[in-house]
Motif scaffolding. Sequence first.
Motif, short mmCIF file in Angstrom:
data_model
loop_
_atom_site.label_atom_id
_atom_site.label_comp_id
_atom_site.label_asym_id
_atom_site.label_seq_id
_atom_site.Cartn_x
_atom_site.Cartn_y
_atom_site.Cartn_z
N SER A 76 0.84 -1.19 0.00
CA SER A 76 0.00 0.00 0.00
C SER A 76 0.88 1.24 0.00
O SER A 76 2.11 1.14 -0.02
N ASP A 77 0.26 2.42 0.00
CA ASP A 77 0.95 3.70 0.08
C ASP A 77 1.89 3.95 -1.10
O ASP A 77 2.98 4.50 -0.95
N PHE A 78 1.47 3.55 -2.29
CA PHE A 78 2.25 3.84 -3.49
C PHE A 78 2.04 5.30 -3.91
O PHE A 78 1.06 5.93 -3.54
N PHE A 79 2.97 5.83 -4.69
CA PHE A 79 2.95 7.23 -5.12
C PHE A 79 2.74 8.14 -3.91
O PHE A 79 1.73 8.84 -3.77
N PHE A 80 3.73 8.09 -3.03
CA PHE A 80 3.65 8.74 -1.73
C PHE A 80 3.28 10.21 -1.87
O PHE A 80 3.84 10.94 -2.69
N GLY A 81 2.31 10.65 -1.03
CA GLY A 81 1.89 12.04 -1.08
C GLY A 81 1.37 12.55 0.23
O GLY A 81 0.47 13.39 0.28
N ASP A 82 1.90 12.04 1.33
CA ASP A 82 1.43 12.41 2.66
C ASP A 82 1.92 13.82 3.02
O ASP A 82 3.10 14.04 3.21
N TYR A 83 1.00 14.77 3.12
CA TYR A 83 1.35 16.15 3.46
C TYR A 83 0.86 16.51 4.87
O TYR A 83 0.94 17.68 5.29
N SER A 84 0.39 15.52 5.61
CA SER A 84 -0.17 15.80 6.94
C SER A 84 0.93 16.15 7.94
O SER A 84 2.09 15.79 7.77
N THR A 85 0.55 16.82 8.99
CA THR A 85 1.45 17.11 10.10
C THR A 85 0.99 16.33 11.32
O THR A 85 -0.10 15.76 11.34
N ALA A 86 1.83 16.27 12.32
CA ALA A 86 1.50 15.49 13.52
C ALA A 86 1.89 16.27 14.76
O ALA A 86 2.82 17.07 14.74
N GLU A 87 1.15 16.04 15.85
CA GLU A 87 1.46 16.71 17.10
C GLU A 87 2.80 16.22 17.67
O GLU A 87 3.52 16.96 18.32
N GLU A 88 3.10 14.95 17.44
CA GLU A 88 4.38 14.40 17.89
C GLU A 88 4.86 13.39 16.86
O GLU A 88 4.09 12.85 16.07
N GLY A 89 6.17 13.17 16.88
CA GLY A 89 6.74 12.24 15.90
C GLY A 89 7.07 12.94 14.59
O GLY A 89 6.94 14.16 14.44
N LEU A 90 7.51 12.14 13.62
CA LEU A 90 7.93 12.70 12.34
C LEU A 90 6.76 12.93 11.40
O LEU A 90 5.81 12.14 11.34
N VAL A 91 6.83 14.04 10.68
CA VAL A 91 5.91 14.28 9.57
C VAL A 91 6.20 13.24 8.48
O VAL A 91 7.36 12.87 8.25
N GLY A 92 5.17 12.76 7.83
CA GLY A 92 5.34 11.70 6.84
C GLY A 92 6.34 12.04 5.76
O GLY A 92 7.16 11.20 5.37
N SER A 93 6.30 13.25 5.24
CA SER A 93 7.19 13.63 4.14
C SER A 93 8.65 13.68 4.59
O SER A 93 9.56 13.36 3.81
N VAL A 94 8.90 14.08 5.84
CA VAL A 94 10.26 14.10 6.36
C VAL A 94 10.79 12.67 6.49
O VAL A 94 11.91 12.37 6.10
N ASP A 95 9.97 11.79 7.05
CA ASP A 95 10.34 10.38 7.16
C ASP A 95 10.62 9.78 5.79
O ASP A 95 11.61 9.06 5.59
N PHE A 96 9.77 10.09 4.82
CA PHE A 96 9.96 9.58 3.45
C PHE A 96 11.29 10.05 2.88
O PHE A 96 12.05 9.26 2.31
#
Length: 421
Positions: A76-96
């Motif tokens: 799953s999660d092909f063609f990554f496009g996660d632009y969400s932010t989070a209260e704690e932990g890494l933002v998806g795009s930074v982790d990617f």
Amino acid sequence: MDSIALMDNVWIMLCAVLVLLMQGGFILLEAGSTRMKNAGHIAGKTIFTVGIASLVYWAVGWGFTYGEGNAFIGLSDFFFGDYSTAEEGLVGSVDFFFQLMFAAIALTIAFGGFAERAKLSVYILFAVLFSAFVYPIVAHWIWGDGWLADLGKQDFAGSTVVHLTGAMGALAATILLKPRLGKYNKDGSMNDIQGHNQVYTALGVLLLWVGWFGFNAGSTLEVADAFFGYVALNTQLAAAAGAVAAMFIAWALSGKADVPTTLNGALAGLVAITASCAFVAPWAAVVIGIVGGLIVYFSMKFFDKAKIDDPIFALSVHGVAGVWGTLSTGFFATPELAEMNGGQAGLFYGGGFAQLGVQTLSVVACGVFAFIASYVLLLVCKSVLGGLRVTEEEEIIGLDLSEHGSYGYPESMPGSEKSGA
């Protein structure tokens, strides 16, 4: 987003850029370790294959690695496009972005086995296939909650996932491409084809060394307890010990303090500590680095005698040292650090053979898979592209001219003065 989470994201983004900078180190290391007539080619192919790896990892690599699936592959999660932010932990795009840099490094390591004789088209097609179907599967097994992760496999920053995987791709390439022209004589004796610029190789190693702090210390994925400083300490000690050990063993056995061996010793220390940097005490990091520096020297000699032409020494530096680094956690992991970072204590700390067994299994499973998969994919490339290797004439004149139409050092090449260069 709270301030700690923000700091985590800034830290990991900085570390991702440091890992990207390692590609500059590879350019200088590989170009300096090969001949002048191929320098521009090596520099150029590194840039465009990083581009290919980025696009492929975005499209499918991330999904195969971290997507929801099964114990063997994400789906799953092909063609990554996660632009969400989070209260704690890494933002998806930074982790990617951080994980993408590791995938690109593994590909660059694999290409060490192609140097000075592979077609440009082979680099392109293999970059797509390796980035889609080899690296992500191994990464999923260990970092994507796959079957080896379930067994407690310890690989903090990638001695197996990145370095061994890339080295097995390089091994498949060296076998299929066969040695460079002039490397071995008909009587079986070997000719030493030296690189054209040891200053480049030394600077390349230094850039890699700096970038490695993003590689290892960045794999903490947080700044909260500043544990990244401890990881950086172990990284530095192992690299230093590897360089010193390699220089002294070369000096003792050959009578000369060989520069390439010293440089490869530093890299072997870095590769070896990559798996264990978060699991071992500083004294163990020194031992791991020393052993890495010693085995890289003997490994380089072994592959030469076996007539496996590996111009960049990827098999020794990333493969053999990667195996040692993976196994070392099974010997040296402390109970406290193992509990903190996952897995069990090592053999020398009363943990028995359990962790060492898991580490050994991972070396065999990942190494065999990466080699066979790379070998098969190279056979696909050979069939589709009508061969893997440039012609003898093209190899003799150099890949700068035959593949790109210009030399990396135009003023230094034959005939340049006639053209007004």
